[in-house]
Design a protein around this motif. Structure first.
Motif, PDB file in Angstrom:
ATOM      1  N   VAL A 229      52.309 -39.737  -1.227  1.00  0.00           N
ATOM      2  CA  VAL A 229      52.371 -38.296  -1.013  1.00  0.00           C
ATOM      3  C   VAL A 229      53.664 -38.020  -0.251  1.00  0.00           C
ATOM      4  CG1 VAL A 229      51.259 -36.281   0.007  1.00  0.00           C
ATOM      5  CG2 VAL A 229      49.865 -38.157  -0.883  1.00  0.00           C
ATOM      6  N   VAL A 230      54.449 -37.057  -0.729  1.00  0.00           N
ATOM      7  CA  VAL A 230      55.723 -36.734  -0.093  1.00  0.00           C
ATOM      8  C   VAL A 230      55.656 -35.312   0.464  1.00  0.00           C
ATOM      9  CG1 VAL A 230      58.212 -36.522  -0.393  1.00  0.00           C
ATOM     10  CG2 VAL A 230      56.939 -38.231  -1.719  1.00  0.00           C
ATOM     11  N   TYR A 231      55.847 -35.192   1.770  1.00  0.00           N
ATOM     12  CA  TYR A 231      55.902 -33.884   2.426  1.00  0.00           C
ATOM     13  C   TYR A 231      57.368 -33.524   2.650  1.00  0.00           C
ATOM     14  CZ  TYR A 231      50.949 -34.487   3.566  1.00  0.00           C
ATOM     15  OH  TYR A 231      49.595 -34.668   3.499  1.00  0.00           O
ATOM     16  N   GLN A 232      57.729 -32.297   2.310  1.00  0.00           N
ATOM     17  CA  GLN A 232      59.088 -31.814   2.553  1.00  0.00           C
ATOM     18  C   GLN A 232      59.039 -30.586   3.443  1.00  0.00           C
ATOM     19  OE1 GLN A 232      61.070 -31.044  -1.147  1.00  0.00           O
ATOM     20  NE2 GLN A 232      61.464 -33.196  -1.554  1.00  0.00           N
ATOM     21  N   LEU A 233      59.869 -30.579   4.467  1.00  0.00           N
ATOM     22  CA  LEU A 233      59.960 -29.428   5.360  1.00  0.00           C
ATOM     23  C   LEU A 233      61.420 -29.042   5.526  1.00  0.00           C
ATOM     24  CD1 LEU A 233      57.572 -31.478   6.682  1.00  0.00           C
ATOM     25  CD2 LEU A 233      57.281 -29.453   8.085  1.00  0.00           C
ATOM     26  N   MET A 234      61.696 -27.739   5.523  1.00  0.00           N
ATOM     27  CA  MET A 234      63.029 -27.219   5.787  1.00  0.00           C
ATOM     28  C   MET A 234      63.046 -26.741   7.235  1.00  0.00           C
ATOM     29  SD  MET A 234      64.063 -27.899   2.817  1.00  0.00           S
ATOM     30  CE  MET A 234      65.739 -27.260   2.857  1.00  0.00           C
ATOM     31  N   LEU A 235      63.908 -27.342   8.062  1.00  0.00           N
ATOM     32  CA  LEU A 235      63.863 -27.120   9.504  1.00  0.00           C
ATOM     33  C   LEU A 235      65.198 -26.644  10.063  1.00  0.00           C
ATOM     34  CD1 LEU A 235      61.985 -30.427  10.409  1.00  0.00           C
ATOM     35  CD2 LEU A 235      60.974 -28.170  10.106  1.00  0.00           C
ATOM     36  N   ALA A 236      65.113 -25.892  11.165  1.00  0.00           N
ATOM     37  CA  ALA A 236      66.319 -25.440  11.854  1.00  0.00           C
ATOM     38  C   ALA A 236      66.854 -26.523  12.786  1.00  0.00           C
ATOM     39  CB  ALA A 236      66.024 -24.164  12.640  1.00  0.00           C
ATOM     40  N   CYS A 237      65.963 -27.375  13.298  1.00  0.00           N
ATOM     41  CA  CYS A 237      66.383 -28.457  14.189  1.00  0.00           C
ATOM     42  C   CYS A 237      65.357 -29.585  14.092  1.00  0.00           C
ATOM     43  CB  CYS A 237      66.514 -27.971  15.637  1.00  0.00           C
ATOM     44  SG  CYS A 237      64.971 -27.331  16.323  1.00  0.00           S
ATOM     45  N   ILE A 238      65.715 -30.739  14.615  1.00  0.00           N
ATOM     46  CA  ILE A 238      64.837 -31.905  14.572  1.00  0.00           C
ATOM     47  C   ILE A 238      64.347 -32.217  15.984  1.00  0.00           C
ATOM     48  CG2 ILE A 238      64.640 -34.348  13.979  1.00  0.00           C
ATOM     49  CD1 ILE A 238      64.997 -32.544  11.567  1.00  0.00           C
ATOM     50  N   ASP A 239      63.044 -32.141  16.171  1.00  0.00           N
ATOM     51  CA  ASP A 239      62.416 -32.468  17.452  1.00  0.00           C
ATOM     52  C   ASP A 239      62.089 -33.964  17.436  1.00  0.00           C
ATOM     53  OD1 ASP A 239      60.838 -32.804  19.668  1.00  0.00           O
ATOM     54  OD2 ASP A 239      59.522 -31.101  19.279  1.00  0.00           O
ATOM     55  N   HIS A 240      63.045 -34.781  17.859  1.00  0.00           N
ATOM     56  CA  HIS A 240      62.903 -36.233  17.737  1.00  0.00           C
ATOM     57  C   HIS A 240      61.663 -36.791  18.435  1.00  0.00           C
ATOM     58  CE1 HIS A 240      67.146 -35.952  16.448  1.00  0.00           C
ATOM     59  NE2 HIS A 240      66.846 -37.021  15.743  1.00  0.00           N
ATOM     60  N   PRO A 241      61.358 -36.419  19.681  1.00  0.00           N
ATOM     61  CA  PRO A 241      60.149 -36.964  20.325  1.00  0.00           C
ATOM     62  C   PRO A 241      58.875 -36.657  19.536  1.00  0.00           C
ATOM     63  CG  PRO A 241      61.579 -35.959  21.959  1.00  0.00           C
ATOM     64  CD  PRO A 241      62.148 -35.602  20.622  1.00  0.00           C
ATOM     65  N   TYR A 242      58.794 -35.444  18.975  1.00  0.00           N
ATOM     66  CA  TYR A 242      57.600 -35.082  18.200  1.00  0.00           C
ATOM     67  C   TYR A 242      57.457 -35.983  16.979  1.00  0.00           C
ATOM     68  CZ  TYR A 242      54.645 -32.693  14.831  1.00  0.00           C
ATOM     69  OH  TYR A 242      53.675 -32.418  13.893  1.00  0.00           O
ATOM     70  N   TRP A 243      58.554 -36.147  16.229  1.00  0.00           N
ATOM     71  CA  TRP A 243      58.475 -36.930  14.994  1.00  0.00           C
ATOM     72  C   TRP A 243      58.253 -38.415  15.284  1.00  0.00           C
ATOM     73  CZ3 TRP A 243      57.304 -34.499  10.854  1.00  0.00           C
ATOM     74  CH2 TRP A 243      57.704 -33.168  10.680  1.00  0.00           C
ATOM     75  N   GLN A 244      58.790 -38.913  16.387  1.00  0.00           N
ATOM     76  CA  GLN A 244      58.561 -40.311  16.753  1.00  0.00           C
ATOM     77  C   GLN A 244      57.090 -40.551  17.092  1.00  0.00           C
ATOM     78  OE1 GLN A 244      61.435 -40.612  19.897  1.00  0.00           O
ATOM     79  NE2 GLN A 244      63.109 -41.235  18.534  1.00  0.00           N
ATOM     80  N   GLN A 245      56.490 -39.597  17.818  1.00  0.00           N
ATOM     81  CA  GLN A 245      55.078 -39.728  18.168  1.00  0.00           C
ATOM     82  C   GLN A 245      54.201 -39.595  16.931  1.00  0.00           C
ATOM     83  OE1 GLN A 245      53.694 -40.460  21.340  1.00  0.00           O
ATOM     84  NE2 GLN A 245      51.974 -40.822  19.947  1.00  0.00           N
ATOM     85  N   LEU A 246      54.542 -38.634  16.051  1.00  0.00           N
ATOM     86  CA  LEU A 246      53.768 -38.460  14.817  1.00  0.00           C
ATOM     87  C   LEU A 246      53.858 -39.710  13.950  1.00  0.00           C
ATOM     88  CD1 LEU A 246      52.092 -36.588  12.981  1.00  0.00           C
ATOM     89  CD2 LEU A 246      54.251 -35.826  11.961  1.00  0.00           C
ATOM     90  N   LYS A 247      55.031 -40.288  13.854  1.00  0.00           N
ATOM     91  CA  LYS A 247      55.237 -41.512  13.068  1.00  0.00           C
ATOM     92  C   LYS A 247      54.330 -42.634  13.572  1.00  0.00           C
ATOM     93  CE  LYS A 247      58.914 -44.953  12.361  1.00  0.00           C
ATOM     94  NZ  LYS A 247      58.838 -45.217  10.914  1.00  0.00           N
ATOM     95  N   ALA A 248      54.283 -42.811  14.901  1.00  0.00           N
ATOM     96  CA  ALA A 248      53.433 -43.854  15.482  1.00  0.00           C
ATOM     97  C   ALA A 248      51.956 -43.584  15.201  1.00  0.00           C
ATOM     98  CB  ALA A 248      53.684 -43.943  16.989  1.00  0.00           C
ATOM     99  N   ASN A 249      51.547 -42.314  15.316  1.00  0.00           N
ATOM    100  CA  ASN A 249      50.145 -41.958  15.060  1.00  0.00           C
ATOM    101  C   ASN A 249      49.757 -42.209  13.606  1.00  0.00           C
ATOM    102  OD1 ASN A 249      49.963 -41.140  17.711  1.00  0.00           O
ATOM    103  ND2 ASN A 249      50.184 -38.956  17.261  1.00  0.00           N
ATOM    104  N   LEU A 250      50.653 -41.847  12.681  1.00  0.00           N
ATOM    105  CA  LEU A 250      50.357 -42.023  11.258  1.00  0.00           C
ATOM    106  C   LEU A 250      50.323 -43.500  10.875  1.00  0.00           C
ATOM    107  CD1 LEU A 250      52.503 -39.125   9.728  1.00  0.00           C
ATOM    108  CD2 LEU A 250      50.015 -39.210   9.977  1.00  0.00           C
TER     109      LEU A 250
END
Length: 270
Positions: A229-250
């Motif tokens: 499954v591929v999720y695509q999001l168009m973003l104004a900025c990258i919240d690195h701490p959020y994505w790092q934590q989400l990556k670990a959780n997933l």
């Protein structure tokens, strides 16, 4: 005349030029309704409306007055240039007061490119607008006192600060396997929870889910094919701490050595 191109905004017409009816938009329902009728002999000298995708200090979109000869209608959307604004204080019947900005704009379709700033508008236009606004407020038991002006730069600063839109700079992709290593599908609740989290986190920003897609991973002995499954999001900025934590959780939820999250500049083909 070679002039630097000015940024444009979208204005939604609430009250067309010449109308004696006062319409308002219920922004939650996005429906227009008749609020009141002006006294006999009064009508709007210009198109009055609001700047789309903005929120002022009172919670409503910024007010806009369109200087031009376009024949419009209630709900008409017009691409415009901001040339300036009028500052005023509205005094209620009980004595309380609020600050109001009226932004003056020119429609792109009119082709009036030589006027770039408030100071270039004929003084009679501004005086007529002020007179109308004062009289219109008086009919509802309110007083209006003009306190100043905004040039193009000052007005655009107000508009940009009130904007609810952000410039899209990045495209982010998150890839998850649809099945585990034995081929058993993951519980769909896991994907639904992620959908809800991403939508809530990004205030309803569209989340694209392409299902299914096929991924190939090359191991030492063979190439492994797995539905993803591929999720695509168009973003104004990258919240690195959020994505790092989400990556670990997933990685923990899906029992993966690594979950792939990539991002890069979002550019259109010209």
């Amino acid at each position: 005349m070679n002039m630097k191109k000015q940024p444009t905004i979208t204005v939604v017409v609430e009250n067309p030029k010449g109308s004696c009816n006062v319409y308002r938009n219920d922004h939650e329902l996005d429906n227009f309704y008749l609020e009141r009728v002006m006294p006999k002999g009064m009508s709007f000298p210009c198109d009055f409306g609001y700047i789309r995708s903005t929120t002022g200090t009172n919670g409503d979109p910024l007010s806009a007055i369109i200087i031009g000869d376009c024949h419009t209608f209630v709900g008409c959307k017009i691409r415009c240039r901001v040339v300036g604004g009028l500052l005023s204080t509205q005094i209620e019947e009980d004595g309380t007061s609020i600050t109001i900005q009226h932004f003056l704009v020119l429609p792109i379709a009119d082709g009036v490119q030589q006027i770039r700033n408030l100071s270039e508008l004929p003084s009679i236009v501004l005086e007529n607008l002020k007179s109308f606004l004062i009289n219109d407020h008086a009919t509802t038991g309110k007083k209006l006192k003009f306190t100043g002006k905004l040039d193009h730069t000052e007005a655009m600063k107000f508009v940009n600060e009130a904007s609810t839109e952000q410039e899209i700079k990045f495209k982010l992709e998150l890839v998850l396997p649809q099945t585990d290593s034995s081929g058993k599908p993951f519980d769909k609740i896991l994907f639904e929870e992620l959908n809800r989290e991403l939508i809530k986190k990004f205030n309803g920003l569209t989340v694209y889910s392409r299902l299914p897609a096929e991924g190939f991973w090359k191991t030492k002995d063979a190439t492994v094919q797995q539905t993803v499954v591929v999720y695509q999001l168009m973003l104004a900025c990258i919240d690195h701490p959020y994505w790092q934590q989400l990556k670990a959780n997933l990685e923990k939820k899906f029992n993966q050595t690594e979950v792939m999250i990539t991002y890069g500049p979002s550019k259109q083909v010209k």
